[in-house]
Design an enzyme around this catalytic site. Sequence first.
Site, PDB file in Angstrom:
ATOM      1  N   HIS A   1      61.221  79.013   8.743  1.00  0.00           N
ATOM      2  CA  HIS A   1      61.195  78.030   9.822  1.00  0.00           C
ATOM      3  C   HIS A   1      61.693  76.699   9.285  1.00  0.00           C
ATOM      4  O   HIS A   1      61.225  76.214   8.257  1.00  0.00           O
ATOM      5  CB  HIS A   1      59.789  77.883  10.371  1.00  0.00           C
ATOM      6  CG  HIS A   1      59.204  79.155  10.891  1.00  0.00           C
ATOM      7  ND1 HIS A   1      59.821  79.912  11.864  1.00  0.00           N
ATOM      8  CD2 HIS A   1      58.062  79.827  10.575  1.00  0.00           C
ATOM      9  CE1 HIS A   1      59.089  80.978  12.130  1.00  0.00           C
ATOM     10  NE2 HIS A   1      58.022  80.952  11.353  1.00  0.00           N
TER      11      HIS A   1
ATOM     12  N   ALA B   1      56.797  82.852  17.016  1.00  0.00           N
ATOM     13  CA  ALA B   1      58.053  82.403  16.414  1.00  0.00           C
ATOM     14  C   ALA B   1      58.478  83.346  15.292  1.00  0.00           C
ATOM     15  O   ALA B   1      59.668  83.601  15.090  1.00  0.00           O
ATOM     16  CB  ALA B   1      57.915  80.979  15.888  1.00  0.00           C
ATOM     17  N   ASP B   2      57.496  83.880  14.533  1.00  0.00           N
ATOM     18  CA  ASP B   2      57.803  84.872  13.504  1.00  0.00           C
ATOM     19  C   ASP B   2      58.404  86.119  14.134  1.00  0.00           C
ATOM     20  O   ASP B   2      59.426  86.649  13.674  1.00  0.00           O
ATOM     21  CB  ASP B   2      56.534  85.260  12.739  1.00  0.00           C
ATOM     22  CG  ASP B   2      55.919  84.120  11.950  1.00  0.00           C
ATOM     23  OD1 ASP B   2      56.541  83.033  11.902  1.00  0.00           O
ATOM     24  OD2 ASP B   2      54.830  84.306  11.398  1.00  0.00           O
ATOM     25  N   ASN B   3      57.757  86.608  15.192  1.00  0.00           N
ATOM     26  CA  ASN B   3      58.188  87.853  15.825  1.00  0.00           C
ATOM     27  C   ASN B   3      59.531  87.698  16.526  1.00  0.00           C
ATOM     28  O   ASN B   3      60.418  88.545  16.388  1.00  0.00           O
ATOM     29  CB  ASN B   3      57.133  88.325  16.832  1.00  0.00           C
ATOM     30  CG  ASN B   3      55.768  88.519  16.195  1.00  0.00           C
ATOM     31  OD1 ASN B   3      55.676  88.774  14.996  1.00  0.00           O
ATOM     32  ND2 ASN B   3      54.717  88.391  16.979  1.00  0.00           N
TER      33      ASN B   3
END
Length: 393
Positions: free
Chosen positions: A27, A168-170
């Site tokens: 990120h 956001a990771d996925n």
Amino acid sequence: MKAVNDAHELEYGEKPEIVSKAPGRFHLIGEHSWFFKDKTLSMAINIPVYVAISKRTDQSFKFYFHQINERKKSSITTLKYKKEDRWANAVKAILYGFTSGGFDLTGLNITVYSEILPSAGFGITTAVKVAAAYGVKNLLNLNCSDVELLQVIERGNRRFLHTENHIADNFSTMFAKKDNLLVTDHTKNTWDYVPFPFTDRKIFLVDTKVPRIDIWDREIVHEPQHALLLGDLRERKSTVYGGWRYIDDVTDINECLSVVSEEIRRKLLSIIYEHNDFMDAYEGLTKGDFFKFARAVNHSHETMQEMYNISCPEIDWILKRVKELEPNLDFIRNPVTCGRITGKGFGRCLYAVMRPGDVENFMAKISEFEKIFGFHADVYEVTPSDGVSILKD
């Protein structure tokens, strides 16, 4: 692909029936403001994780991580979290996510193949989960949409691993697109693409190997009353990306935040600054303005360092050297390099963006870092990459 196939065949005596590939990620800005329904700017990167799968004739699950030569096992009826299973818990969480959602599974042989271990960060654990989910879905021909697949991952995270489910990771692992960054809007639960236009820059991801430590409990910030305070400081603005911004009246901001402790006030101010840095970075990307993008990145790190308090001296030392790659009095206004801590913080990872001509000096600074601090950093040149996919022979 051959190495993955060979590893699976050597372990199980048969070639995999399917191989999925998911990218690592990091990120750039906004990974600490998700709780406040803000936005996160992410990059899927060319550090892949492969998951090879074949069906078994029984109800057993066998797991093999090739690079560490480690094996774990479970079954449909005995699927549970075990601390000693470490990396395999990520795969088991996905299998649990399917079964707890009413999907029927059979026994499976599963091989994880990754040159970078999950302990490094870089989104490797999420890549294992997403690659496993995508592989199982396609191998067993499950009637499972992308939305349902996200729900599988969420059930695995929340109910099996008892961890937070960071969308956001996925999103960045599943839906990323080459040469683009991905923006997660936590208010709308959606994602969007923004091209990375700076083809004259190189991007480096650095694992400093500095052990992460807990300096403060982030849960004290993630309390509903704090989200309500920041909500009072928002204003709708149709002309900006996402449709809102924080107000810029310092007096009103200070008055609103005067009801909390000084520590919490600084953390909440950090969330406001992070939002502003995201907006500036996004505008820099869309307009091809590297100076604006770089100023936002550098300022975001200063906020993480001085106010949100998640950086460490080792990472700060490297990023100061990144700024010094082009020593001039105009650096603050027109920086030609930029960088920031990324991930959970309190150690480990950072990223840096620079000109090709700066790379040799940057690597020399990394060598100097190792002599001063005693940590052997791993440095990876990365590019924005595609999301999860099924590989063909």
